[in-house]
Motif scaffolding. Structure first.
Motif, short mmCIF file in Angstrom:
data_model
loop_
_atom_site.label_atom_id
_atom_site.label_comp_id
_atom_site.label_asym_id
_atom_site.label_seq_id
_atom_site.Cartn_x
_atom_site.Cartn_y
_atom_site.Cartn_z
N GLU A 274 -8.77 -8.18 0.21
CA GLU A 274 -9.45 -7.46 -0.87
C GLU A 274 -9.08 -5.97 -0.83
O GLU A 274 -8.75 -5.37 -1.87
N ILE A 275 -9.15 -5.39 0.36
CA ILE A 275 -8.84 -3.96 0.50
C ILE A 275 -7.36 -3.71 0.21
O ILE A 275 -7.01 -2.70 -0.45
N LEU A 276 -6.50 -4.61 0.65
CA LEU A 276 -5.07 -4.46 0.33
C LEU A 276 -4.88 -4.48 -1.18
O LEU A 276 -4.13 -3.65 -1.74
N GLY A 277 -5.55 -5.41 -1.87
CA GLY A 277 -5.44 -5.47 -3.33
C GLY A 277 -5.94 -4.20 -4.00
O GLY A 277 -5.32 -3.70 -4.94
N ILE A 278 -7.05 -3.66 -3.52
CA ILE A 278 -7.60 -2.41 -4.08
C ILE A 278 -6.59 -1.28 -3.92
O ILE A 278 -6.33 -0.51 -4.86
N CYS A 279 -6.01 -1.18 -2.73
CA CYS A 279 -5.03 -0.11 -2.47
C CYS A 279 -3.77 -0.29 -3.32
O CYS A 279 -3.19 0.69 -3.81
N GLN A 280 -3.34 -1.53 -3.50
CA GLN A 280 -2.16 -1.77 -4.35
C GLN A 280 -2.46 -1.43 -5.80
O GLN A 280 -1.62 -0.86 -6.51
N GLN A 281 -3.68 -1.74 -6.24
CA GLN A 281 -4.07 -1.42 -7.61
C GLN A 281 -4.14 0.09 -7.81
O GLN A 281 -3.70 0.63 -8.84
N THR B 83 1.63 12.51 -1.50
CA THR B 83 1.97 11.16 -1.95
C THR B 83 2.74 10.37 -0.90
O THR B 83 2.63 9.15 -0.83
N MET B 84 3.58 11.01 -0.09
CA MET B 84 4.37 10.28 0.90
C MET B 84 3.46 9.60 1.91
O MET B 84 3.70 8.45 2.30
N ARG B 85 2.44 10.29 2.32
CA ARG B 85 1.53 9.71 3.30
C ARG B 85 0.76 8.54 2.69
O ARG B 85 0.44 7.58 3.37
N LYS B 86 0.46 8.63 1.40
CA LYS B 86 -0.24 7.55 0.72
C LYS B 86 0.57 6.27 0.79
O LYS B 86 0.04 5.19 1.09
N GLN B 87 1.88 6.37 0.55
CA GLN B 87 2.75 5.19 0.58
C GLN B 87 2.85 4.63 1.99
O GLN B 87 2.87 3.42 2.20
N ARG B 88 2.89 5.52 2.98
CA ARG B 88 2.99 5.07 4.37
C ARG B 88 1.73 4.29 4.78
O ARG B 88 1.82 3.27 5.46
N ALA B 89 0.57 4.76 4.33
CA ALA B 89 -0.67 4.06 4.64
C ALA B 89 -0.67 2.68 4.01
O ALA B 89 -1.09 1.69 4.64
N LEU B 90 -0.18 2.58 2.76
CA LEU B 90 -0.10 1.29 2.10
C LEU B 90 0.87 0.36 2.82
O LEU B 90 0.58 -0.83 3.02
N ASP B 91 2.01 0.91 3.25
CA ASP B 91 2.99 0.10 3.99
C ASP B 91 2.39 -0.43 5.28
O ASP B 91 2.58 -1.61 5.63
N ASP B 92 1.67 0.43 6.00
CA ASP B 92 1.05 0.00 7.26
C ASP B 92 0.02 -1.11 7.02
O ASP B 92 -0.09 -2.05 7.80
N LEU B 93 -0.71 -0.98 5.91
CA LEU B 93 -1.71 -2.00 5.58
C LEU B 93 -1.03 -3.32 5.23
O LEU B 93 -1.50 -4.40 5.64
N GLN B 94 0.10 -3.26 4.52
CA GLN B 94 0.82 -4.47 4.13
C GLN B 94 1.46 -5.16 5.32
O GLN B 94 1.56 -6.39 5.35
N VAL B 95 1.88 -4.38 6.30
CA VAL B 95 2.51 -4.95 7.49
C VAL B 95 1.56 -5.91 8.20
O VAL B 95 1.99 -6.93 8.76
N TYR C 34 -6.63 2.54 7.41
CA TYR C 34 -5.53 2.65 6.46
C TYR C 34 -6.05 2.88 5.04
O TYR C 34 -5.45 3.63 4.26
N MET C 35 -7.18 2.26 4.71
CA MET C 35 -7.75 2.46 3.37
C MET C 35 -8.19 3.91 3.19
O MET C 35 -7.89 4.55 2.16
N LEU C 36 -8.91 4.44 4.19
CA LEU C 36 -9.35 5.83 4.11
C LEU C 36 -8.16 6.78 4.07
O LEU C 36 -8.17 7.79 3.34
N GLU C 37 -7.12 6.47 4.84
CA GLU C 37 -5.93 7.32 4.85
C GLU C 37 -5.29 7.35 3.47
O GLU C 37 -4.90 8.41 2.96
#
Length: 672
Positions: A628-635, A596-608, A584-587
């Motif tokens: 840590e990776i979730l925080g990096i992606c959110q930032q 951008t749409m796919r970027k948000q979907r990857a973040l959503d999948d990671l948050q789930v 998910y991070m690489l995605e």
């Protein structure tokens, strides 16, 4: 008849507790082939590391230490001056044994020529005008070589891996020759161990660990002769009933004899137990060791131990003149220990009812005397359980250490040579996975060499990148399902974001298969339906995912550099990441450059994963890197408030990856 049924029931329980013959064999073979490859002579490593203790013997006991022996390859110990002829003194510093002033099983190590390296020389003392290596000084010199926060524990450097797993590193010396004081052992080996095992043991010589006899005249300078390699070869040569008897005695020691005692108050140790089992087998105290007389075997060994405590003499298996009770089991301590053991002896076999992990197997038979016990291996544990054990073991040691290009080349040559050896299925599948790891390392090292040095033309860089991609694709065919992610990671590093996303899509489908095995999580029925009965190699390629290991010197990801540096500063050069988390991070990282749409979907999948995963996709010990990776992606996606919460969550987790320094720095840099 009842005692035979109870024995069979305990045998069945011990197989579940300690492992079936197949599980134990796989653990040993996997460890052996990794060590053989890592310390192959072609690599010319300056040192050798050998796993010893219960892990090497095939046990996987909760709370067990990881015991390692480490020695320098350019130093050799000899027993007689004529043995100098077998060495090139330009390449080897030779050390001579002087056992004349030491108790049996111990020796002084004399340097006739001052040719040792500076580390060894700094541990030397002069006695009667001659230079000896002091065991106490050597312990001080080597204590912090592996990990800076190690402390001295007996002859070892000790500490914790990941804050919880205890390790003991014994820095020692090696001799290619069998000790003269142990020659009587060779003459005793009539019925056990087999002649070929005896020959192999003698051929491998012995070691010297840095601790003297407490009652010797030179306790600070003496070295103990160690037979660790011989001992695990002896354990290998046991049949499974003998092995489980040894395991049962280890449990008996831990759960009953030493239960509740502080380390300093424990008089009996696992080594005494092992010695009792060795003597009992060799002296034919029990003519036939099989499941029906497991408890008889246990009782034979226990009575021998009781006899030794009564007499105050525990004879070393290789050097019987070495009484291993001499320094601590005597006088009042000996009398108290004998009283404790004799009270247990009077209870008969019911003493095992005090062990929670064993008593249920005894009670089952006592309450159901007509119960039929089946000890056939495949009825005790399923194919899925065996595979899970094998692949978990492989994942835990799938590393070749810090390497460079020429080492990778030698590794591949060593793999090629090993193919001609008589290999078991466990050797083969571990070699297969290590080959994939070597290709992955080679590909990333090549990339770093040609991009960091800025040498060569565009054509050369194109050729190197093509070679690297081909290696990673070969590795994916050799390795497990999650090894596809190394291809995606390489495409990300080389700015080929669409190609990376294409690989991510394929990998996502493979990781989503209902039969996938990840650590101890799998749908057993679907796994059997998909790959049941197939070879381990096929199962690895089609149905197994493992954690991604990012070595700081090889697999660097720009967004994870602070975490890799933090981990490395705490003596952990490898980041361990669950495959789906890295996917998910690489995605997300690649999608920033594509859509951008796919970027948000990857973040959503990671948050789930934070709210719906029950430890199946993100194991508890890897929650630190997940948050840590979730925080990096959110930032990255512009949500610093959410990132702050994730970083704080990361700090609350088990610090398995040692990334806290990076996490605190990220929090400081948020400027909320």
């Amino acid at each position: 008849m009842a005692i035979q049924k109870i024995s069979e029931s305990v045998y069945m329980g011990m197989c579940l507790e300690m492992g079936t013959p197949q599980q134990v064999a796989s653990r040993r073979d996997i460890r052996d082939i990794v060590e053989m490859l890592k310390y192959n002579k072609m690599l010319n490593r300056p040192f050798t590391v050998m796993l010893s203790g219960s892990e090497r013997e095939g046990f996987r006991l909760s709370g067990s230490d990881l015991d390692y022996m480490r020695w320098q390859n350019n130093h050799r110990v000899i027993w007689y001056f004529f043995q100098v002829q077998f060495y090139n003194t330009q390449e080897h510093a030779l050390i001579l044994c002087d056992s004349s002033k030491s108790p049996p099983g111990f020796t002084l190590l004399w340097l006739p020529l001052e040719t040792a390296n500076s580390r060894v020389m700094s541990a030397c003392v002069r006695m009667n005008g001659m230079l000896y290596i002091s065991s106490s000084k050597y312990r001080e010199v080597t204590c912090s070589i592996i990990l800076s926060d190690s402390t001295q524990h007996g002859p070892c450097s000790s500490g914790l891996y990941g804050g919880e797993l205890k390790y003991d590193h014994a820095h020692c010396f090696v001799s290619d020759f069998w000790p003269p004081s142990a020659s009587s052992w060779i003459d005793r080996c009539h019925s056990w161990p087999p002649r070929q095992v005896v020959s192999e043991i003698i051929r491998n010589g012995c070691h010297f660990v840095a601790i003297g006899h407490k009652l010797g005249n030179h306790a600070d300078n003496e070295w103990r002769i160690s037979f660790s390699r011989a001992e695990y070869k002896l354990v290998y040569s046991m049949n499974h009933t003998q092995f489980l008897t040894y395991g049962l005695l280890k449990l008996f020691l831990k759960k009953i004899i030493n239960n509740g005692l502080r380390d300093g108050d424990k008089l009996l140790c696992s080594y005494h137990i092992k010695t009792a089992v060795f003597w009992s087998i060799q002296q034919n105290a029990l003519p036939h060791w099989h499941p029906k007389n497991l408890l008889h075997g246990f009782w034979v060994c226990f009575k021998l131990l009781l006899k030794w405590v009564y007499e105050g003499n525990c004879p070393n298996f290789f050097i019987p003149e070495n009484n291993m009770f001499l320094s601590n089991i005597y006088g009042e301590a000996q009398r108290m220990l004998f009283t404790q053991l004799y009270k247990l002896y009077e209870k008969g076999i019911t003493l095992l009812l005090h062990s929670p992990s064993i008593n249920s197997y005894i009670i089952n038979v006592l309450c159901n005397p007509r119960l039929t016990i089946c000890t056939v291996e495949h009825t005790l544990i399923s194919e899925v359980e065996v595979d899970m054990d094998i692949f978990y073991e492989m994942g835990s040691i799938d590393s070749i250490g810090r390497v460079e290009l020429r080492i990778c080349r030698k590794y591949l040559h060593a793999v090629e040579e090993s193919i001609s050896l008589p290999l078991t299925q466990y050797h083969i599948v571990m070699l297969q996975k290590l080959t994939a790891t070597i290709f992955q390392c080679t590909a990333f090292i090549l990339h770093r060499m040609y991009t960091c040095t800025c040498t060569g033309s565009n054509k050369q860089l194109y050729i190197v990148e093509k070679m690297a991609c081909n290696m990673l694709k070969i590795a994916a065919r050799f390795g497990c399902v999650s090894d596809m992610l190394y291809i995606a990671m390489y495409y990300y590093k080389t700015c080929k974001y669409r190609e990376a996303l294409s690989v991510i899509d394929i990998t996502k489908v493979k990781l989503d298969q209902p039969y996938l095995m990840y650590q101890i999580h799998v749908d057993r029925d679907r796994y059997i339906e998909a790959v049941g009965g197939q070879s381990l190699s096929t199962k690895l390629r089609q149905a197994v995912a493992q954690d991604i290991q990012l070595d700081v010197d090889i697999f660097d990801i720009d967004k994870l550099k602070p975490e890799q540096q933090s981990s490395n500063q705490h003596n952990e050069p490898i980041l361990i990441i669950p495959p789906l988390v890295l996917l998910y991070m690489l995605e997300l990282l690649c999608s920033r450059h594509v859509g951008t749409m796919r970027k948000q979907r990857a973040l959503d999948d990671l948050q789930v994963l934070a709210h719906h995963d029950q430890g199946q996709l993100v194991p508890a010990h890897l929650k630190d890197i997940y948050w840590e990776i979730l925080g990096i992606c959110q930032q990255i996606t512009g949500n610093p408030q959410a990132a702050l919460y994730s970083y704080q969550q990361s700090l609350r987790q088990d610090p398995y990856n040692r990334i806290q320094t990076a996490t605190r720095q990220r929090i400081q840099n948020l400027h909320i």
